[in-house]
Design a protein around this motif. Structure first.
Motif, mmCIF file in Angstrom:
data_model
loop_
_atom_site.group_PDB
_atom_site.id
_atom_site.type_symbol
_atom_site.label_atom_id
_atom_site.label_comp_id
_atom_site.label_asym_id
_atom_site.label_seq_id
_atom_site.Cartn_x
_atom_site.Cartn_y
_atom_site.Cartn_z
ATOM 1 N N GLU A 72 0.825 -1.207 0.000
ATOM 2 C CA GLU A 72 0.000 0.000 0.000
ATOM 3 C C GLU A 72 0.865 1.266 0.000
ATOM 4 O OE1 GLU A 72 -3.270 0.125 -0.287
ATOM 5 O OE2 GLU A 72 -3.218 -2.065 -0.510
ATOM 6 N N PRO A 73 0.466 2.286 -0.766
ATOM 7 C CA PRO A 73 1.207 3.553 -0.757
ATOM 8 C C PRO A 73 1.252 4.137 0.655
ATOM 9 C CG PRO A 73 -0.357 3.510 -2.570
ATOM 10 C CD PRO A 73 -0.662 2.316 -1.712
ATOM 11 N N GLY A 74 2.406 4.584 1.063
ATOM 12 C CA GLY A 74 2.567 5.172 2.391
ATOM 13 C C GLY A 74 2.899 4.184 3.478
ATOM 14 N N ALA A 75 2.789 2.894 3.171
ATOM 15 C CA ALA A 75 3.129 1.893 4.188
ATOM 16 C C ALA A 75 4.610 1.987 4.549
ATOM 17 C CB ALA A 75 2.799 0.490 3.688
ATOM 18 N N PHE A 76 4.899 1.870 5.810
ATOM 19 C CA PHE A 76 6.262 1.883 6.349
ATOM 20 C C PHE A 76 6.978 3.218 6.143
ATOM 21 C CE2 PHE A 76 5.500 -2.647 5.329
ATOM 22 C CZ PHE A 76 5.618 -3.178 6.601
ATOM 23 N N ASP A 77 6.245 4.294 5.888
ATOM 24 C CA ASP A 77 6.903 5.579 5.609
ATOM 25 C C ASP A 77 7.815 6.041 6.751
ATOM 26 O OD1 ASP A 77 7.108 7.785 3.622
ATOM 27 O OD2 ASP A 77 6.405 8.969 5.326
ATOM 28 N N PRO A 78 7.423 5.927 8.024
ATOM 29 C CA PRO A 78 8.351 6.321 9.093
ATOM 30 C C PRO A 78 9.649 5.522 9.057
ATOM 31 C CG PRO A 78 6.132 6.081 9.960
ATOM 32 C CD PRO A 78 6.115 5.519 8.569
ATOM 33 N N LEU A 79 9.553 4.261 8.652
ATOM 34 C CA LEU A 79 10.753 3.428 8.574
ATOM 35 C C LEU A 79 11.645 3.880 7.419
ATOM 36 C CD1 LEU A 79 12.250 1.024 9.793
ATOM 37 C CD2 LEU A 79 10.975 -0.470 8.236
ATOM 38 N N PHE A 80 11.037 4.268 6.293
ATOM 39 C CA PHE A 80 11.824 4.760 5.166
ATOM 40 C C PHE A 80 12.521 6.072 5.518
ATOM 41 C CE2 PHE A 80 8.547 2.478 2.344
ATOM 42 C CZ PHE A 80 9.250 1.296 2.446
ATOM 43 N N ILE A 81 11.855 6.903 6.310
ATOM 44 C CA ILE A 81 12.482 8.144 6.773
ATOM 45 C C ILE A 81 13.690 7.823 7.648
ATOM 46 C CG2 ILE A 81 12.178 10.190 8.226
ATOM 47 C CD1 ILE A 81 9.252 10.234 7.298
ATOM 48 N N LEU A 82 13.545 6.837 8.534
ATOM 49 C CA LEU A 82 14.665 6.412 9.381
ATOM 50 C C LEU A 82 15.812 5.857 8.533
ATOM 51 C CD1 LEU A 82 15.990 5.767 12.115
ATOM 52 C CD2 LEU A 82 14.721 3.599 12.114
ATOM 53 N N ILE A 83 15.495 5.039 7.544
ATOM 54 C CA ILE A 83 16.526 4.486 6.656
ATOM 55 C C ILE A 83 17.268 5.626 5.956
ATOM 56 C CG2 ILE A 83 16.900 3.153 4.537
ATOM 57 C CD1 ILE A 83 14.626 1.308 5.474
ATOM 58 N N GLY A 84 16.518 6.660 5.549
ATOM 59 C CA GLY A 84 17.146 7.827 4.935
ATOM 60 C C GLY A 84 18.141 8.500 5.861
ATOM 61 N N GLU A 85 17.817 8.549 7.137
ATOM 62 C CA GLU A 85 18.728 9.144 8.118
ATOM 63 C C GLU A 85 19.932 8.233 8.359
ATOM 64 O OE1 GLU A 85 16.125 9.603 11.401
ATOM 65 O OE2 GLU A 85 15.295 11.510 10.719
ATOM 66 N N LEU A 86 19.706 6.946 8.435
ATOM 67 C CA LEU A 86 20.791 5.995 8.674
ATOM 68 C C LEU A 86 21.809 5.992 7.542
ATOM 69 C CD1 LEU A 86 18.688 2.982 10.023
ATOM 70 C CD2 LEU A 86 20.158 4.494 11.375
ATOM 71 N N ALA A 87 21.346 6.238 6.301
ATOM 72 C CA ALA A 87 22.221 6.211 5.124
ATOM 73 C C ALA A 87 22.572 7.604 4.618
ATOM 74 C CB ALA A 87 21.554 5.423 4.004
ATOM 75 N N GLN A 88 22.147 8.656 5.325
ATOM 76 C CA GLN A 88 22.368 10.040 4.904
ATOM 77 C C GLN A 88 21.882 10.245 3.463
ATOM 78 O OE1 GLN A 88 23.568 12.400 7.129
ATOM 79 N NE2 GLN A 88 22.819 13.793 5.576
ATOM 80 N N MET A 89 20.640 9.864 3.213
ATOM 81 C CA MET A 89 20.039 9.993 1.892
ATOM 82 C C MET A 89 19.449 11.382 1.718
ATOM 83 S SD MET A 89 18.182 6.252 2.013
ATOM 84 C CE MET A 89 17.300 6.400 0.453
#
Length: 220
Positions: free
Chosen positions: A144-161
């Motif tokens: 579903e669109p938007g699913a796991f969005d907080p986790l993707f934001i965290l992954i972005g921070e972990l990888a400096q995306m």
């Protein structure tokens, strides 16, 4: 190559992931012929050179992704943002006594954003098959669109995306997660390399149906 079966065993044995367990030169000028004008020009050129060099250096140096300590702190902050982010959390725990991660010390977090958004995070602190700082983010099947969005934001921070990279992740993951049950794999497949030089890869879990893991390598 680390097999995802081991990841499942570790999480199960530690009661961590809800999907898997319910609990969890030049020459010198002739100075004798120098004039005032020559001196002024030379001074201006010398003064300008450092600024140009500094600008070039900044442009050529990418932002550096967080290391192990910073990553574990980011995950701890993520845990503190909401009670369902890490219903099960261990700052430091020994991994399963058997398998490829035997002897590794890890940080663990598992939670869910909704009944269909279960996830787990494992950070390899030391030992094990991965370099310290490697993070494994496992998600249950949900396209579903938007699913796991907080986790993707965290992954972005972990990888400096950057923002474009996070958006790319948001766009690509729903299709992969929708068919996570068909992504039976042992080796991780490349997903992207961020502007900060961090490699992301993914794999479906043949031993735990309907789940997918993103592996976030440490900074180079």
């Amino acid at each position: 190559m680390f097999q995802l079966k081991t990841l499942s065993q570790i999480i199960v044995s530690s009661c961590a992931f809800p999907l898997l367990a319910t609990c969890g030169s030049g020459e010198q000028p002739d100075k004798s012929h120098s004039t005032i004008e020559d001196s002024d020009v030379a001074t201006a050129e010398v003064d300008a050179a450092p600024a140009q060099s500094a600008e070039a250096e900044v442009a050529a140096t990418p932002s550096k992704a967080p290391g192990t300590d910073e990553r574990t702190a980011l995950i701890a902050q993520f845990r503190d943002q909401a009670s369902n982010h890490c219903a099960f959390y261990k700052e430091s725990i020994e991994s399963s006594p058997t398998g490829d991660l035997k002897g590794a010390r890890i940080q663990m977090c598992s939670g869910k954003f909704s009944q269909t958004e279960n996830f787990g995070l494992i950070t390899n602190l030391e030992g094990g098959p991965f370099a310290p700082g490697t993070v494994l983010a496992t998600m249950g099947a949900n396209g579903e669109p938007g699913a796991f969005d907080p986790l993707f934001i965290l992954i972005g921070e972990l990888a400096q995306m950057n923002e474009a990279e996070v958006n790319q992740l948001r766009q690509e993951m729903p299709l992969k997660l929708r068919f996570a049950g068909n992504l039976f794999s042992v080796d991780y497949e490349p997903l992207m390399t961020t502007h900060s030089g961090v490699q992301l890869s993914f794999a479906g879990n043949m031993f735990q149906p309907d789940s997918l893991t993103i592996k976030i390598d440490p900074p180079r």
